[in-house]
Design an enzyme around this catalytic site. Structure first.
Site, PDB file in Angstrom:
ATOM      1  N   CYS A 136       0.383   6.492   9.097  1.00  0.00           N
ATOM      2  CA  CYS A 136       0.716   6.742   7.691  1.00  0.00           C
ATOM      3  C   CYS A 136      -0.198   7.803   7.116  1.00  0.00           C
ATOM      4  CB  CYS A 136       0.599   5.458   6.875  1.00  0.00           C
ATOM      5  SG  CYS A 136       1.327   5.592   5.231  1.00  0.00           S
TER       6      CYS A 136
ATOM      7  N   GLY B 226      -3.179   0.628   3.771  1.00  0.00           N
ATOM      8  CA  GLY B 226      -2.151   1.521   3.285  1.00  0.00           C
ATOM      9  C   GLY B 226      -2.650   2.798   2.663  1.00  0.00           C
TER      10      GLY B 226
ATOM     11  N   GLY C  22       0.838  -1.183   0.000  1.00  0.00           N
ATOM     12  CA  GLY C  22       0.000   0.000   0.000  1.00  0.00           C
ATOM     13  C   GLY C  22       0.876   1.237   0.000  1.00  0.00           C
ATOM     14  N   CYS C  23       0.558   2.204   0.841  1.00  0.00           N
ATOM     15  CA  CYS C  23       1.376   3.408   0.954  1.00  0.00           C
ATOM     16  C   CYS C  23       2.777   3.038   1.419  1.00  0.00           C
ATOM     17  CB  CYS C  23       0.731   4.378   1.948  1.00  0.00           C
ATOM     18  SG  CYS C  23       1.759   5.809   2.355  1.00  0.00           S
ATOM     19  N   PHE C  24       3.796   3.460   0.664  1.00  0.00           N
ATOM     20  CA  PHE C  24       5.153   3.011   1.007  1.00  0.00           C
ATOM     21  C   PHE C  24       5.743   3.696   2.234  1.00  0.00           C
ATOM     22  CE2 PHE C  24       6.655   5.566  -3.028  1.00  0.00           C
ATOM     23  CZ  PHE C  24       6.318   6.781  -2.435  1.00  0.00           C
TER      24      PHE C  24
END
Length: 434
Positions: free
Chosen positions: A432, A330, A258-260
């Site tokens: 995040c 994510g 997902g979101c890195f």
């Protein structure tokens, strides 16, 4: 054998160059108390290249292990977001820890010892040009200050004033006629005294699939040619995991979670991980920008590149970290407002149209047949299905690693820069949200 000792003392003389990461040391840093320079045993890194060899010099891309002690200077009381004592390892020039440690370590050798070195705490030098005295009678002022001066009695020491987008200042002095604003970060000028002893300087694994954004900074450790199929095929050598250099004990893994941002911080906290990068992979455009990836047109997936020491953490344990992070959505703050906390429109079964799902795929990218088999066995053991549809968050893909394009600098170690801890073993929840 007599070690070459580097005994360096200075009083913050190069704090700005250290914090900027320019890669230069001041003249005082070059004053080595010369001992007898002898060849020393290089570290046997487990790849067959051990034994008595020439002295290894650290450079950008090297993996350095050091014994570290950082002591705050001048009454600076930090809330450290990284390990400040003990034995640490990191890839020189890849971020994490303080920029000053990377500069200090560049060109070091095994056995070098640096004593009482003042390094910037990460906030830069204090800039007196950012301190301004403002007359309460002054007419030409930013709109917010004009509004504030309609009630001058409300201006007090410690007040934070927003002067413009992304520009704020603190009131540090108030008199009947004027007040003083300071736009420096509160911790500007803060520093640590560093005691460092270099224990090991080692080569990283070969990273033929990694395409760094700043091509001018490529060095011998990043021998990349994305147009050469034979070069890329070196990464697929099944008898040589991650195609490591002959004297490198380190290996490469990569994941889409997902979101890195959150995934990278999870790996940064993991003992045995010595370096991370975030970037874009699996797409069809060379060196895409974040804006291009967000359109979905390049078909890239946000991913994390991990360099790890298999003597400390196994690939299976990295998979555990990845799956724990994969269970955390994510997509960031938006997920809190989604009905039933679902990620996507389940009526959309057309993967090609699901651009957001492409960017935020959850994927194990295997670099060898061994990694592929470990990943499949791991998913089966934990009753996790290989992903058949982007719309089922309980499933995950396993696919071959391809060219990995480094993301823009502001994405690297993003959550650490935003104030979240990267200490090894840290358990604080990862936010995040940017």
């Amino acid at each position: 054998m007599k070690e070459k000792v580097v005994a360096l003392k200075q009083d913050g003389c190069c704090a700005s160059s250290l914090s900027s990461g320019e890669g230069k040391k001041c003249a005082q840093h070059e004053r080595y108390i010369s001992g007898e320079e002898e060849e020393v045993n290089s570290v046997d890194s487990g790849g067959g290249g051990g034994g008595r060899e020439r002295l290894v010099v650290a450079e950008v891309g090297s993996i350095v292990t050091m014994d570290l002690e950082l002591t705050p200077e001048n009454n600076y009381v930090p809330e450290p977001l990284f390990d400040t004592k003990g034995r640490i390892s990191f890839v020189v020039g890849w971020g994490n820890y303080l920029p000053g440690l990377h500069v200090l370590t560049d060109a070091s050798k095994v056995g070098d010892e640096m004593i009482n070195i003042g390094i910037d705490a990460g906030w830069g030098d204090r800039n007196e040009d950012l301190v301004i005295e403002v007359s309460k009678k002054k007419k030409h002022l930013p709109p917010k200050l004009k509004k504030l001066l309609k009630h001058p009695d409300t201006i007090v020491v410690g007040m934070q004033i927003s002067l413009a987008p992304k520009i704020s200042a603190e009131v540090i002095e108030v008199t009947p006629d004027y007040f003083v604003l300071d736009a420096n970060p509160r911790l500007a000028g803060a520093s640590y005294s560093a005691n460092v002893k270099v224990v090991a300087v080692e080569n990283p694994p070969s990273m033929n699939l990694l395409q760094l954004r700043n091509n001018n900074n490529h060095n011998k450790h990043n021998n990349i040619n994305i147009d050469d199929d034979d070069q890329k095929n070196k990464e697929k050598d099944d008898n040589n995991p991650s195609s490591p250099m002959s004297n490198s004990r380190y290996q490469v893994a990569s994941f889409g979670l997902g979101c890195f941002w959150g995934g990278e911080l999870a790996f940064m906290r993991t003992p045995g991980v010595v370096g991370t990068k975030v970037g874009y992979t699996q797409g069809h455009v060379v060196n895409p920008t974040y804006e291009e990836v967000c359109t979905g047109s390049t078909r890239h997936t946000e991913a994390i590149w991990v360099i790890y020491n298999p003597d400390i953490i196994s690939y299976s344990d990295l998979l555990k970290v990845a799956m724990e992070r994969s269970n955390d959505n994510g997509y960031g703050l938006q997920s809190l407002f989604d009905e039933n906390n679902t990620d996507n429109d389940t009526d959309n079964d057309n993967n090609d149209d699901d651009d957001e799902a492409t960017q935020y795929r959850h994927v194990i990218f295997h670099h060898t047949k061994e990694q592929k088999q470990i990943a499949i066995d791991f998913l089966q053991q934990h009753h996790i299905s290989e992903k058949q549809s982007y719309n089922d968050s309980s499933k995950i893909e396993v696919c071959e690693a391809t060219t990995f394009y480094e993301a823009e600098e502001y994405h690297q170690q993003y959550l650490l820069k935003g104030g979240q801890s990267s200490k090894k073993g840290a358990k604080e929840p990862i936010r995040c949200f940017g």
